[in-house]
Motif scaffolding. Structure first.
Motif, PDB file in Angstrom:
ATOM      1  N   SER A  41     200.194  77.317   7.706  1.00 30.76           N
ATOM      2  CA  SER A  41     199.499  78.488   8.254  1.00 30.76           C
ATOM      3  C   SER A  41     198.215  78.110   8.967  1.00 30.76           C
ATOM      4  O   SER A  41     197.660  78.914   9.697  1.00 30.76           O
ATOM      5  CB  SER A  41     199.196  79.497   7.144  1.00 30.76           C
ATOM      6  OG  SER A  41     198.198  78.988   6.271  1.00 30.76           O
ATOM      7  N   HIS A  42     197.744  76.879   8.796  1.00 27.49           N
ATOM      8  CA  HIS A  42     196.519  76.444   9.450  1.00 27.49           C
ATOM      9  C   HIS A  42     196.745  76.050  10.901  1.00 27.49           C
ATOM     10  O   HIS A  42     195.780  75.778  11.603  1.00 27.49           O
ATOM     11  CB  HIS A  42     195.900  75.265   8.705  1.00 27.49           C
ATOM     12  CG  HIS A  42     195.260  75.654   7.415  1.00 27.49           C
ATOM     13  ND1 HIS A  42     194.215  76.520   7.328  1.00 27.49           N
ATOM     14  CD2 HIS A  42     195.536  75.282   6.148  1.00 27.49           C
ATOM     15  CE1 HIS A  42     193.855  76.660   6.074  1.00 27.49           C
ATOM     16  NE2 HIS A  42     194.651  75.921   5.326  1.00 27.49           N
ATOM     17  N   GLN A  43     197.987  76.035  11.348  1.00 27.83           N
ATOM     18  CA  GLN A  43     198.262  75.658  12.730  1.00 27.83           C
ATOM     19  C   GLN A  43     197.601  76.660  13.659  1.00 27.83           C
ATOM     20  O   GLN A  43     197.722  77.862  13.504  1.00 27.83           O
ATOM     21  CB  GLN A  43     199.759  75.607  12.994  1.00 27.83           C
ATOM     22  CG  GLN A  43     200.442  74.486  12.261  1.00 27.83           C
ATOM     23  CD  GLN A  43     201.935  74.477  12.486  1.00 27.83           C
ATOM     24  OE1 GLN A  43     202.483  75.333  13.150  1.00 27.83           O
ATOM     25  NE2 GLN A  43     202.594  73.490  11.925  1.00 27.83           N
ATOM     26  N   GLY A  44     196.856  76.149  14.607  1.00 26.61           N
ATOM     27  CA  GLY A  44     196.168  76.996  15.565  1.00 26.61           C
ATOM     28  C   GLY A  44     194.834  77.503  15.048  1.00 26.61           C
ATOM     29  O   GLY A  44     194.113  78.183  15.761  1.00 26.61           O
ATOM     30  N   ALA A  45     194.472  77.203  13.813  1.00 28.16           N
ATOM     31  CA  ALA A  45     193.190  77.623  13.266  1.00 28.16           C
ATOM     32  C   ALA A  45     192.084  76.734  13.845  1.00 28.16           C
ATOM     33  O   ALA A  45     192.337  75.665  14.377  1.00 28.16           O
ATOM     34  CB  ALA A  45     193.210  77.527  11.744  1.00 28.16           C
ATOM     35  N   ALA A  46     190.880  77.189  13.705  1.00 29.15           N
ATOM     36  CA  ALA A  46     189.744  76.491  14.281  1.00 29.15           C
ATOM     37  C   ALA A  46     189.376  75.243  13.466  1.00 29.15           C
ATOM     38  O   ALA A  46     189.512  75.223  12.247  1.00 29.15           O
ATOM     39  CB  ALA A  46     188.545  77.423  14.353  1.00 29.15           C
ATOM     40  N   GLU A  47     188.906  74.230  14.173  1.00 26.31           N
ATOM     41  CA  GLU A  47     188.369  73.057  13.508  1.00 26.31           C
ATOM     42  C   GLU A  47     187.094  73.446  12.767  1.00 26.31           C
ATOM     43  O   GLU A  47     186.498  74.481  13.049  1.00 26.31           O
ATOM     44  CB  GLU A  47     188.022  71.983  14.542  1.00 26.31           C
ATOM     45  CG  GLU A  47     189.193  71.392  15.244  1.00 26.31           C
ATOM     46  CD  GLU A  47     188.763  70.321  16.250  1.00 26.31           C
ATOM     47  OE1 GLU A  47     187.591  70.326  16.681  1.00 26.31           O
ATOM     48  OE2 GLU A  47     189.606  69.488  16.594  1.00 26.31           O
ATOM     49  N   TRP A  48     186.675  72.608  11.839  1.00 28.76           N
ATOM     50  CA  TRP A  48     185.407  72.843  11.163  1.00 28.76           C
ATOM     51  C   TRP A  48     184.580  71.577  11.202  1.00 28.76           C
ATOM     52  O   TRP A  48     185.093  70.478  11.338  1.00 28.76           O
ATOM     53  CB  TRP A  48     185.608  73.353   9.738  1.00 28.76           C
ATOM     54  CG  TRP A  48     186.402  72.454   8.834  1.00 28.76           C
ATOM     55  CD1 TRP A  48     187.767  72.382   8.738  1.00 28.76           C
ATOM     56  CD2 TRP A  48     185.891  71.492   7.909  1.00 28.76           C
ATOM     57  NE1 TRP A  48     188.129  71.451   7.812  1.00 28.76           N
ATOM     58  CE2 TRP A  48     186.997  70.886   7.282  1.00 28.76           C
ATOM     59  CE3 TRP A  48     184.615  71.098   7.538  1.00 28.76           C
ATOM     60  CZ2 TRP A  48     186.850  69.903   6.316  1.00 28.76           C
ATOM     61  CZ3 TRP A  48     184.468  70.118   6.574  1.00 28.76           C
ATOM     62  CH2 TRP A  48     185.584  69.530   5.967  1.00 28.76           C
ATOM     63  N   ILE A  49     183.282  71.745  11.125  1.00 23.79           N
ATOM     64  CA  ILE A  49     182.359  70.618  11.174  1.00 23.79           C
ATOM     65  C   ILE A  49     181.763  70.424   9.784  1.00 23.79           C
ATOM     66  O   ILE A  49     181.272  71.371   9.162  1.00 23.79           O
ATOM     67  CB  ILE A  49     181.252  70.854  12.217  1.00 23.79           C
ATOM     68  CG1 ILE A  49     181.888  70.958  13.609  1.00 23.79           C
ATOM     69  CG2 ILE A  49     180.223  69.740  12.176  1.00 23.79           C
ATOM     70  CD1 ILE A  49     180.925  71.297  14.713  1.00 23.79           C
ATOM     71  N   CYS A  50     181.817  69.211   9.311  1.00 29.39           N
ATOM     72  CA  CYS A  50     181.327  68.875   7.979  1.00 29.39           C
ATOM     73  C   CYS A  50     179.808  69.072   7.920  1.00 29.39           C
ATOM     74  O   CYS A  50     179.072  68.592   8.791  1.00 29.39           O
ATOM     75  CB  CYS A  50     181.687  67.432   7.647  1.00 29.39           C
ATOM     76  SG  CYS A  50     181.067  66.881   6.047  1.00 29.39           S
ATOM     77  N   ASN A  51     179.356  69.775   6.884  1.00 34.18           N
ATOM     78  CA  ASN A  51     177.920  70.000   6.690  1.00 34.18           C
ATOM     79  C   ASN A  51     177.203  68.728   6.243  1.00 34.18           C
ATOM     80  O   ASN A  51     175.995  68.617   6.384  1.00 34.18           O
ATOM     81  CB  ASN A  51     177.684  71.099   5.649  1.00 34.18           C
ATOM     82  CG  ASN A  51     178.108  72.456   6.158  1.00 34.18           C
ATOM     83  OD1 ASN A  51     178.104  72.709   7.356  1.00 34.18           O
ATOM     84  ND2 ASN A  51     178.504  73.321   5.251  1.00 34.18           N
ATOM     85  N   HIS A  52     177.950  67.774   5.712  1.00 35.15           N
ATOM     86  CA  HIS A  52     177.346  66.551   5.188  1.00 35.15           C
ATOM     87  C   HIS A  52     177.168  65.480   6.268  1.00 35.15           C
ATOM     88  O   HIS A  52     176.091  64.912   6.404  1.00 35.15           O
ATOM     89  CB  HIS A  52     178.193  66.017   4.031  1.00 35.15           C
ATOM     90  CG  HIS A  52     177.600  64.848   3.332  1.00 35.15           C
ATOM     91  ND1 HIS A  52     178.031  63.566   3.559  1.00 35.15           N
ATOM     92  CD2 HIS A  52     176.594  64.764   2.425  1.00 35.15           C
ATOM     93  CE1 HIS A  52     177.327  62.740   2.819  1.00 35.15           C
ATOM     94  NE2 HIS A  52     176.450  63.433   2.120  1.00 35.15           N
ATOM     95  N   CYS A  53     178.227  65.219   7.046  1.00 34.59           N
ATOM     96  CA  CYS A  53     178.157  64.126   8.028  1.00 34.59           C
ATOM     97  C   CYS A  53     178.321  64.590   9.476  1.00 34.59           C
ATOM     98  O   CYS A  53     178.305  63.767  10.388  1.00 34.59           O
ATOM     99  CB  CYS A  53     179.196  63.054   7.701  1.00 34.59           C
ATOM    100  SG  CYS A  53     180.900  63.553   8.031  1.00 34.59           S
ATOM    101  N   CYS A  54     178.528  65.891   9.687  1.00 34.87           N
ATOM    102  CA  CYS A  54     178.654  66.499  11.030  1.00 34.87           C
ATOM    103  C   CYS A  54     179.898  66.046  11.796  1.00 34.87           C
ATOM    104  O   CYS A  54     179.958  66.133  13.014  1.00 34.87           O
ATOM    105  CB  CYS A  54     177.410  66.257  11.866  1.00 34.87           C
ATOM    106  SG  CYS A  54     175.924  66.957  11.127  1.00 34.87           S
TER     107      CYS A  54
END
Length: 101
Positions: free
Chosen positions: A70-83
């Motif tokens: 179900s994550h297909q096409g979902a937005a990427e996310w940026i890690c709060n720890h290492c960016c």
């Protein structure tokens, strides 16, 4: 043993195996090398298959695979720890293993 996932694409089956093993669900990959036998056996009989070792894990395994799909096409996310940028299907950062968000 119960069949939990099959697809003509070995990469997708191997990915499902990795996801389930990350959740500590033991699986077996069958027909990994059977595609070379196509012509002697049915195409569908040569598809790679993922089988659960413990039948009690079936419902959990199906839910995990459906959630990953179900994550297909979902937005990427940026890690709060290492960016670092991570695919939406990743629950942990691929770079530093910190949890999503």
């Amino acid at each position: 043993m119960k069949l939990v996932y099959t697809n003509e694409n070995l990469f997708l089956v191997a990915n499902a195996r990795n996801i389930l093993e990350a959740h500590r669900i033991e699986v077996l990959l069958k027909n990994e090398f059977a595609q070379g036998a196509i012509g002697e056996i049915s195409v569908f009989d040569a598809w790679p298959e993922l089988w659960l070792v413990n039948d009690a894990d079936y419902e959990k395994a199906i839910a995990i695979i459906e959630n990953a799909s179900s994550h297909q096409g979902a937005a990427e996310w940026i890690c709060n720890h290492c960016c670092e940028r991570n695919d939406a299907s990743f629950e942990l950062c691929w770079n530093c293993q910190s949890e999503c968000c």
